[in-house]
Design an enzyme around this catalytic site. Structure first.
Site, short mmCIF file in Angstrom:
data_model
loop_
_atom_site.label_atom_id
_atom_site.label_comp_id
_atom_site.label_asym_id
_atom_site.label_seq_id
_atom_site.Cartn_x
_atom_site.Cartn_y
_atom_site.Cartn_z
NE ARG A 72 -13.61 4.35 -2.49
CZ ARG A 72 -13.72 3.06 -2.24
NH1 ARG A 72 -12.93 2.19 -2.83
NH2 ARG A 72 -14.63 2.60 -1.41
CG LEU A 100 -8.95 -1.67 -7.44
CD1 LEU A 100 -8.74 -2.81 -8.43
CD2 LEU A 100 -8.65 -0.34 -8.09
CG ASN A 114 -2.52 -4.99 -4.25
OD1 ASN A 114 -1.92 -4.04 -4.76
ND2 ASN A 114 -2.77 -5.05 -2.94
CG HIS A 116 -0.51 -5.56 1.44
ND1 HIS A 116 -1.09 -4.31 1.47
CD2 HIS A 116 -0.25 -5.88 2.73
CE1 HIS A 116 -1.18 -3.89 2.72
NE2 HIS A 116 -0.69 -4.83 3.51
N GLY A 150 -12.92 -6.76 -0.90
CA GLY A 150 -12.39 -6.18 0.34
C GLY A 150 -11.07 -5.46 0.11
CB ALA A 180 10.90 -9.94 -0.47
CD GLU A 181 6.71 -4.84 -2.25
OE1 GLU A 181 6.68 -4.16 -3.29
OE2 GLU A 181 6.33 -4.40 -1.16
C1 GAR Z 1 5.43 -1.39 -2.72
O1 GAR Z 1 6.12 -1.58 -1.53
C2 GAR Z 1 4.03 -1.99 -2.61
O2 GAR Z 1 3.99 -3.15 -1.84
C3 GAR Z 1 3.27 -0.89 -1.97
O3 GAR Z 1 3.75 0.28 -2.60
C4 GAR Z 1 5.13 0.09 -2.94
C5 GAR Z 1 5.33 0.51 -4.38
O4 GAR Z 1 6.68 0.48 -4.72
N1 GAR Z 1 1.86 -1.04 -2.16
C6 GAR Z 1 0.97 -0.76 -1.23
O5 GAR Z 1 1.26 -0.31 -0.14
C7 GAR Z 1 -0.47 -1.02 -1.64
N2 GAR Z 1 -1.36 -0.79 -0.53
P1 GAR Z 1 7.15 0.73 -6.22
O6 GAR Z 1 6.36 1.95 -6.73
O7 GAR Z 1 8.60 1.01 -6.11
O8 GAR Z 1 6.84 -0.51 -7.02
#
Ligand code: GAR
Length: 208
Positions: A72, A100, A114, A116, A150, A180-181
């Site tokens: 990594r 990372l 990020n 999550h 972490g 929501a993201e």
């Molecule tokens: C999202 O739901 C994001 O939160 C998750 O991957 C998806 C990507 O969606 N990320 C993780 O789980 C990180 N550990 P997208 O490719 O449609 O943006």
């Protein structure tokens, strides 16, 4: 509103999959609502649909496969080299399914964000939506945070709460969370671009 007195913030977006978050960032920039420029999109997965999204919008899209590297750290060192060669200011992890190392974190201190799919510190790591279903929580959500050493532990910038419905599947819950993201991720990037974020230890302060 964009802040005309700052040059556009140079973003790199790292993905592994569909790239719907990437799409929202692209759309906001193209609409003139986010004073930023995506200077490159990197995917560790060659078949990630997000690569096509980038290409359609004339954004340089690179496949950067981790399988070509022994560990990594060496993968991250190569990533840093690519990002530095593009003068990247802020690194966006938008569904980038790799942890990372300090090689990346040290190269971009407090400049890696990020998204999550859970309300951290609940349900870190993989399959957060299924973890939430299995636990039986009534609410989960999503978190935008800075990346530290972490896994999903860095200072939290924004969170959004999403209800869990009784008949939810992993897919239906993931879809609701992703909506929501799309809202909080661009909002967090906007705050960064507008220099409204400062970090005090674990706490992120947002100025108005
Ligand atoms: C999202 O739901 C994001 O939160 C998750 O991957 C998806 C990507 O969606 N990320 C993780 O789980 C990180 N550990 P997208 O490719 O449609 O943006």
């Amino acid at each position: 509103m964009t802040m005309a007195h700052h040059p556009p913030c140079r973003l790199a977006v790292l993905i592994s999959g569909s790239g719907t978050n990437l799409q929202v960032i692209i759309d906001r920039i193209e609409a003139g609502e986010l004073n930023a420029e995506i200077v490159c999109v990197l995917s560790n997965q060659p078949d990630a649909f997000g690569l096509e999204r980038a290409t359609r919008h004339g954004i340089p899209a690179l496949v950067h496969e981790n399988s070509a590297f022994p560990d990594r750290r060496s993968y991250d060192a190569a990533t840093v080299e690519i990002l530095k060669s593009h003068n990247v200011e802020l690194v966006i992890l938008a569904g980038f399914m790799r942890i990372l190392t300090e090689v990346m974190v040290n190269a971009f201190p407090r400049a890696i964000m990020n998204i999550h799919p859970a309300l951290l510190p609940a349900f870190p790591g993989l399959h957060s939506q299924q973890q939430a279903l299995d636990y039986g929580v009534r609410f989960t959500g999503c978190t935008v945070h800075f990346v530290d050493y972490g896994t999903d532990t860095g200072p939290i910038i924004l969170q959004s709460v999403v209800p869990v419905e009784q008949n939810d599947t992993e897919e239906s819950l993931s879809d609701r969370i992703r909506t929501a993201e799309h809202q909080i991720f661009v909002r967090a990037i906007q705050l960064y671009v507008d220099r409204k974020i400062s970090v005090m230890g674990r706490k992120v302060l947002i100025s108005s």
